[in-house]
Design an enzyme around this catalytic site. Structure first.
Site, PDB file in Angstrom:
ATOM      1  CB  SER A  17      19.340  13.813  -5.036  1.00 55.76           C
ATOM      2  OG  SER A  17      19.090  13.579  -6.409  1.00 55.76           O
ATOM      3  CE  LYS A  68       9.226  11.302  -7.337  1.00 63.30           C
ATOM      4  NZ  LYS A  68       9.357   9.899  -7.737  1.00 63.30           N
ATOM      5  N   GLY A 129       2.748  -2.104  -1.003  1.00 63.85           N
ATOM      6  CA  GLY A 129       2.748  -0.670  -0.723  1.00 63.85           C
ATOM      7  C   GLY A 129       1.717   0.042  -1.577  1.00 63.85           C
ATOM      8  NE  ARG A 154       1.837   0.294   7.992  1.00 61.29           N
ATOM      9  CZ  ARG A 154       2.772   1.118   8.403  1.00 61.29           C
ATOM     10  NH1 ARG A 154       3.686   0.698   9.266  1.00 61.29           N
ATOM     11  NH2 ARG A 154       2.835   2.345   7.954  1.00 61.29           N
TER      12      ARG A 154
HETATM   13  P1  ATR Z   1       6.359   6.669  -1.076  1.00 61.58           P
HETATM   14  O1  ATR Z   1       6.066   7.978  -1.719  1.00 61.58           O
HETATM   15  O2  ATR Z   1       7.835   6.342  -1.028  1.00 61.58           O
HETATM   16  O3  ATR Z   1       5.558   5.561  -1.638  1.00 61.58           O
HETATM   17  P2  ATR Z   1       4.594   6.827   1.167  1.00 61.58           P
HETATM   18  O4  ATR Z   1       3.568   7.452   0.301  1.00 61.58           O
HETATM   19  O5  ATR Z   1       4.837   7.381   2.533  1.00 61.58           O
HETATM   20  O6  ATR Z   1       6.012   6.851   0.458  1.00 61.58           O
HETATM   21  O7  ATR Z   1       4.254   5.261   1.258  1.00 61.58           O
HETATM   22  C1  ATR Z   1       4.983   4.390   2.060  1.00 61.58           C
HETATM   23  C2  ATR Z   1       4.423   2.988   1.902  1.00 61.58           C
HETATM   24  O8  ATR Z   1       5.185   2.097   2.733  1.00 61.58           O
HETATM   25  C3  ATR Z   1       2.979   2.849   2.344  1.00 61.58           C
HETATM   26  O9  ATR Z   1       2.366   1.867   1.530  1.00 61.58           O
HETATM   27  C4  ATR Z   1       3.126   2.344   3.791  1.00 61.58           C
HETATM   28  O10 ATR Z   1       2.033   1.597   4.268  1.00 61.58           O
HETATM   29  P3  ATR Z   1       0.757   2.349   4.973  1.00 61.58           P
HETATM   30  O11 ATR Z   1      -0.077   2.863   3.847  1.00 61.58           O
HETATM   31  O12 ATR Z   1       0.081   1.267   5.731  1.00 61.58           O
HETATM   32  O13 ATR Z   1       1.319   3.415   5.839  1.00 61.58           O
HETATM   33  C5  ATR Z   1       4.317   1.437   3.635  1.00 61.58           C
HETATM   34  N1  ATR Z   1       5.011   1.180   4.912  1.00 61.58           N
HETATM   35  C6  ATR Z   1       5.782   2.045   5.599  1.00 61.58           C
HETATM   36  N2  ATR Z   1       6.267   1.451   6.728  1.00 61.58           N
HETATM   37  C7  ATR Z   1       5.758   0.185   6.751  1.00 61.58           C
HETATM   38  C8  ATR Z   1       5.902  -0.936   7.634  1.00 61.58           C
HETATM   39  N3  ATR Z   1       6.648  -0.869   8.733  1.00 61.58           N
HETATM   40  N4  ATR Z   1       5.248  -2.083   7.310  1.00 61.58           N
HETATM   41  C9  ATR Z   1       4.507  -2.168   6.188  1.00 61.58           C
HETATM   42  N5  ATR Z   1       4.329  -1.137   5.323  1.00 61.58           N
HETATM   43  C10 ATR Z   1       4.960   0.011   5.584  1.00 61.58           C
END
Ligand code: ATR
Length: 268
Positions: A17, A68, A129, A154
């Protein structure tokens, strides 16, 4: 020297952090005698930790992953933004010793965009995302009145959940057409697992601004993908500092200078 004002950040993990570095510089600049510590807190100890921290003289906490969402259970009062998001990144205490949860991520992004002259109002904005990071910025962007606010993810199920959750903000799924995207925000963690790629190239051009919520070395793959389209690329460092400044303001009623923060001593 009086007692130091006790602040900190809780997360799991917490080692990397940058918040302690940022807040200690805010404190120095404003002559506030504060101690800002990183605390490694696991989920099963979250509620106890937060309540003990404030009961024992703690003044303010930032909250990072994965707490969070769950931290709001320990709060007595939720800001309207936290009610909306179901997540918080800042905890403070009022004069009745009640714990207040607020969220400064959206404000931080908007402030950084304004510092960098990145326009949102009347622009076509696409967020990649649908996780916590994406959700935390959607209302704030929507309030800037973009021409269109779209999200693509995704897994389609998560996109649909988000569209429903934020239907009052006119959030839309990605519209595949010939209209270029003005601002593309990466709120995925995709680049942590491999090269970054997104099937949207026909709507990107040299006018598109690319903004990554990740920062530092974690932005390298997104930047390298974006570089085939545009030179306007920004990582999330500015947002990180600005959201910290809004947390600081919620504790001390003063908005610190965000332009002279030195993050290099944490660059490991
Ligand atoms: P954060 O709190 O940082 O947003 P999270 O809630 O785990 O973390 O969300 C990660 C995001 O990155 C999600 O939208 C995830 O897509 P999925 O909902 O399909 O899982 C996306 N993500 C992670 N790895 C990915 C990859 N290799 N390609 C595309 N999207 C990805």
């Amino acid at each position: 020297m009086g007692n130091k004002i006790k602040l900190g950040v809780i997360g799991d993990p917490i080692d990397h952090s940058l918040s302690p570095l940022i807040h200690s510089q805010f404190g120095e600049e404003l002559g506030i005698n504060l101690e800002y510590m990183p605390y490694h807190v696991v989920d099963s100890e979250l509620d106890n930790f937060i309540k003990n921290f404030f009961a024992n003289g703690g003044f303010g906490l930032n909250v990072t992953l994965p707490h969070k969402l769950n931290c709001i259970r320990s709060a007595d009062i939720l800001s309207s933004e936290v009610e909306l998001l179901g997540a918080a990144n800042t905890l403070s205490k009022n004069s009745n010793n009640q714990i207040i949860a607020s969220s400064t991520d959206g404000l931080g992004l908007i402030r950084d965009c304004s510092e960098k002259k990145i326009e949102i109002t009347n622009k076509r904005v696409l967020i990649l995302g649908a996780g916590g990071a994406s959700q935390s910025i959607i209302p704030a962007i929507a309030r800037m009145n973009p021409k269109m606010l779209m999200v693509d993810n995704r897994s389609i199920q998560k996109t649909e959940k988000l569209l429903e959750k934020f239907s009052s903000f006119e959030l839309q799924p990605l519209q595949r057409n010939n209209e270029p995207i003005d601002l593309l925000i990466n709120a995925t963690s995709a680049a942590l697992s491999g090269p970054f790629d997104w099937n949207i190239q026909q709507q990107l051009n040299e006018g598109t601004v690319f903004y990554d919520l990740n920062y530092g070395i974690a932005s390298a793959k997104f930047f390298s993908w974006a570089s085939q389209f545009s030179r306007k690329r920004f990582d999330g460092t500015g947002m990180l500092v600005a959201q910290a400044a809004f947390s600081f303001e919620s504790w001390f009623d003063t908005f610190p200078n965000i332009n002279n923060i030195n993050l290099s001593s944490a660059d490991d």
